[in-house]
Scaffold this active site. Structure first.
Site, PDB file in Angstrom:
ATOM      1  CG  HIS A 252      14.620  34.887  21.146  1.00  0.00           C
ATOM      2  ND1 HIS A 252      14.434  34.891  19.786  1.00  0.00           N
ATOM      3  CD2 HIS A 252      15.952  35.027  21.319  1.00  0.00           C
ATOM      4  CE1 HIS A 252      15.594  35.009  19.168  1.00  0.00           C
ATOM      5  NE2 HIS A 252      16.542  35.109  20.071  1.00  0.00           N
TER       6      HIS A 252
ATOM      7  CG  HIS B  32      20.699  37.929  21.722  1.00  0.00           C
ATOM      8  ND1 HIS B  32      21.493  36.812  21.840  1.00  0.00           N
ATOM      9  CD2 HIS B  32      19.605  37.522  21.029  1.00  0.00           C
ATOM     10  CE1 HIS B  32      20.899  35.785  21.240  1.00  0.00           C
ATOM     11  NE2 HIS B  32      19.750  36.181  20.744  1.00  0.00           N
TER      12      HIS B  32
ATOM     13  CD  GLU C 139      18.417  36.865  16.960  1.00  0.00           C
ATOM     14  OE1 GLU C 139      18.252  36.641  18.176  1.00  0.00           O
ATOM     15  OE2 GLU C 139      18.559  35.969  16.108  1.00  0.00           O
TER      16      GLU C 139
HETATM   17 CO    CO Z   1      18.489  35.092  19.419  1.00  0.00          CO
END
Ligand code: CO
Length: 134
Positions: free
Chosen positions: A7, A79, A130
């Site tokens: 994502h 992010h 991430e």
């Molecule tokens: Co995230």
């Protein structure tokens, strides 16, 4: 080592407005808002054919995205999240090569119930990164 883009997370100050923009202007499938008190955010998931967009709004008084929104009042990309097969192996490899893992270095349970880690933006092209075990 990294696999799919899981994502992209976008911080916003008005989650309802952001969800409406993705739903109505862009024609996306948008989830109901979900509170994630452990992460200090309220989240809407935008489902795309090849990945997800997560719209994040601060939740509570010491949300980790509050400072980001102060610097970026109209919102912005917060992010990116990449999938890895083995998060501990990925962490150890990155640490051995001098890359910084945020927090205590132990994976936490992320938005999708899977273990996640965050990597220092200064080590990854100025982008908070991430990793999620998938
Ligand atoms: Co995230």
């Amino acid at each position: 080592m990294i696999g799919r883009l899981n994502h992209v997370a976008i911080a916003v100050s008005d989650l309802d407005q952001a969800a409406t923009t993705y739903r109505d202007a862009l024609g996306a499938t948008v989830s109901e808002a979900v509170d994630q008190p452990d992460h200090g955010v309220r989240v809407v998931f935008v489902e795309l054919p090849n990945t997800k967009i997560e719209l994040l709004q601060p939740l509570g008084t010491d949300s980790p995205i509050a400072g980001f929104l102060e610097k970026n009042p109209s919102g912005g990309i917060h992010h990116v999240c990449y999938e890895v097969e083995d998060i501990l192996a990925a962490r150890d490899r990155l640490k051995e090569t001098g890359h910084r893992v945020l927090g205590d270095g132990e994976p936490k349970t992320g938005a999708h119930g899977k273990p996640v880690l965050f990597l220092h933006p200064k080590d990854f092209c100025g982008t908070l990164t991430e990793l999620e075990e998938a």
